[in-house]
Design an enzyme around this catalytic site. Sequence first.
Site, PDB file in Angstrom:
ATOM      1  N   GLY A 121      15.938  10.692 -12.642  1.00  0.00           N
ATOM      2  CA  GLY A 121      16.072  11.443 -11.436  1.00  0.00           C
ATOM      3  C   GLY A 121      14.870  12.094 -11.096  1.00  0.00           C
ATOM      4  CG  ASN A 148       4.478   9.359 -12.339  1.00  0.00           C
ATOM      5  OD1 ASN A 148       3.675  10.209 -12.981  1.00  0.00           O
ATOM      6  ND2 ASN A 148       3.922   8.188 -12.182  1.00  0.00           N
ATOM      7  N   GLY A 150       0.700  -1.022  -0.221  1.00  0.00           N
ATOM      8  CA  GLY A 150      -0.065  -0.008   0.156  1.00  0.00           C
ATOM      9  C   GLY A 150       1.035   1.293  -0.015  1.00  0.00           C
ATOM     10  CG  ASP A 203       9.891  -5.272  -7.580  1.00  0.00           C
ATOM     11  OD1 ASP A 203       9.200  -4.509  -8.449  1.00  0.00           O
ATOM     12  OD2 ASP A 203       9.354  -6.228  -6.825  1.00  0.00           O
ATOM     13  CG  ASP A 232       4.864   4.109  -2.534  1.00  0.00           C
ATOM     14  OD1 ASP A 232       4.288   5.089  -3.139  1.00  0.00           O
ATOM     15  OD2 ASP A 232       4.583   3.018  -2.749  1.00  0.00           O
ATOM     16  CD  GLU A 246      -2.663   3.230  -3.112  1.00  0.00           C
ATOM     17  OE1 GLU A 246      -2.383   2.541  -4.186  1.00  0.00           O
ATOM     18  OE2 GLU A 246      -2.193   2.543  -2.043  1.00  0.00           O
ATOM     19  CG  LEU A 252      12.078  13.354 -13.827  1.00  0.00           C
ATOM     20  CD1 LEU A 252      13.124  14.369 -14.364  1.00  0.00           C
ATOM     21  CD2 LEU A 252      11.006  13.856 -14.498  1.00  0.00           C
ATOM     22  N   GLY A 253      11.881   8.867 -12.635  1.00  0.00           N
ATOM     23  CA  GLY A 253      12.353   7.297 -12.628  1.00  0.00           C
ATOM     24  C   GLY A 253      13.704   7.345 -12.856  1.00  0.00           C
TER      25      GLY A 253
END
Length: 289
Positions: A210, A179, A38, A231, A237, A136, A206-207
């Site tokens: 950066g 993101n 979560g 992964d 998070d 969520e 930005l994954g």
Amino acid sequence: MTIYNLGSINVDLFYQVPHLPKPGETLSARGVTEGLGGKGANMSVAAARAAARVCHIGAVGSDRVWPRDRLLEYGVDTRHIATLDGQTGTAVIAVDPEGENLILLNAGANARISDHAISAALSEAQTGDICVFQNETNGQRHAAETAKKMGLRVCYAAAPFEVSAVRDVLEYLDLLILNEIEAEQLQTGLGTSLDDLPVADVLVTLGAKGCRWLGAAGEKTFDALAVEAVDTTGAGDTFTGFWLAGLDRGMPMEQAIGQASIAAALMVTRHGTADVIPDLLEVQEFMQR
């Protein structure tokens, strides 16, 4: 100080698959594991492992209460996690060999948190504490409005993304993190640029590229660390939890972002979510290399 997190708590079911499934395709998984997850729980664990005091506001179902106990084991204050009749939230996560994922969510108890429970938890907060929430759970606007009135720094991690959800709390925000795709969707949905949002600090992750920080002094870009990802689940998070923990401890923005970047980089080299989030010692040892 304390970070108050109105956040989701899920049981994560991880399926290792040869590739992410296409519509109508049946795949045989190479393995399956169960863990704590979560977005909310992940952020609470990350912030606690980054040496912050974290109070989690949320709910689990009567069918599975172990996620609440696991959060306590990880150093999170769980006094304001209710046990409700029904199901704990669940997530089915498919992960391919490159670390990309596909996630199916069932909100369960996460969607039934009472305004009274949120108010009771925040009544313990002090001016300068941080209140963070994601999309969520229910109760987001109530938490944002209450926290703002009490002088807390209000942060929204805008995922899963909905323009209407951001619009509903935008006037209360001091910090916004999203993101790259969500940032584009927000600008399109609101018809305005990120620079014009009424938020003091906006962070766009930005994954592998950066992140971007938009603050009072303008825009600054930070590079990501080059690692071999297995992964990507929970990396964002982890970044958010470490970032907020750094700000809570009085770090300058750049230093908090740097700490969070290392934590996220370590996270993507591991399989799992909350149970494998790195701690502050691991991040500090990496920084000294």
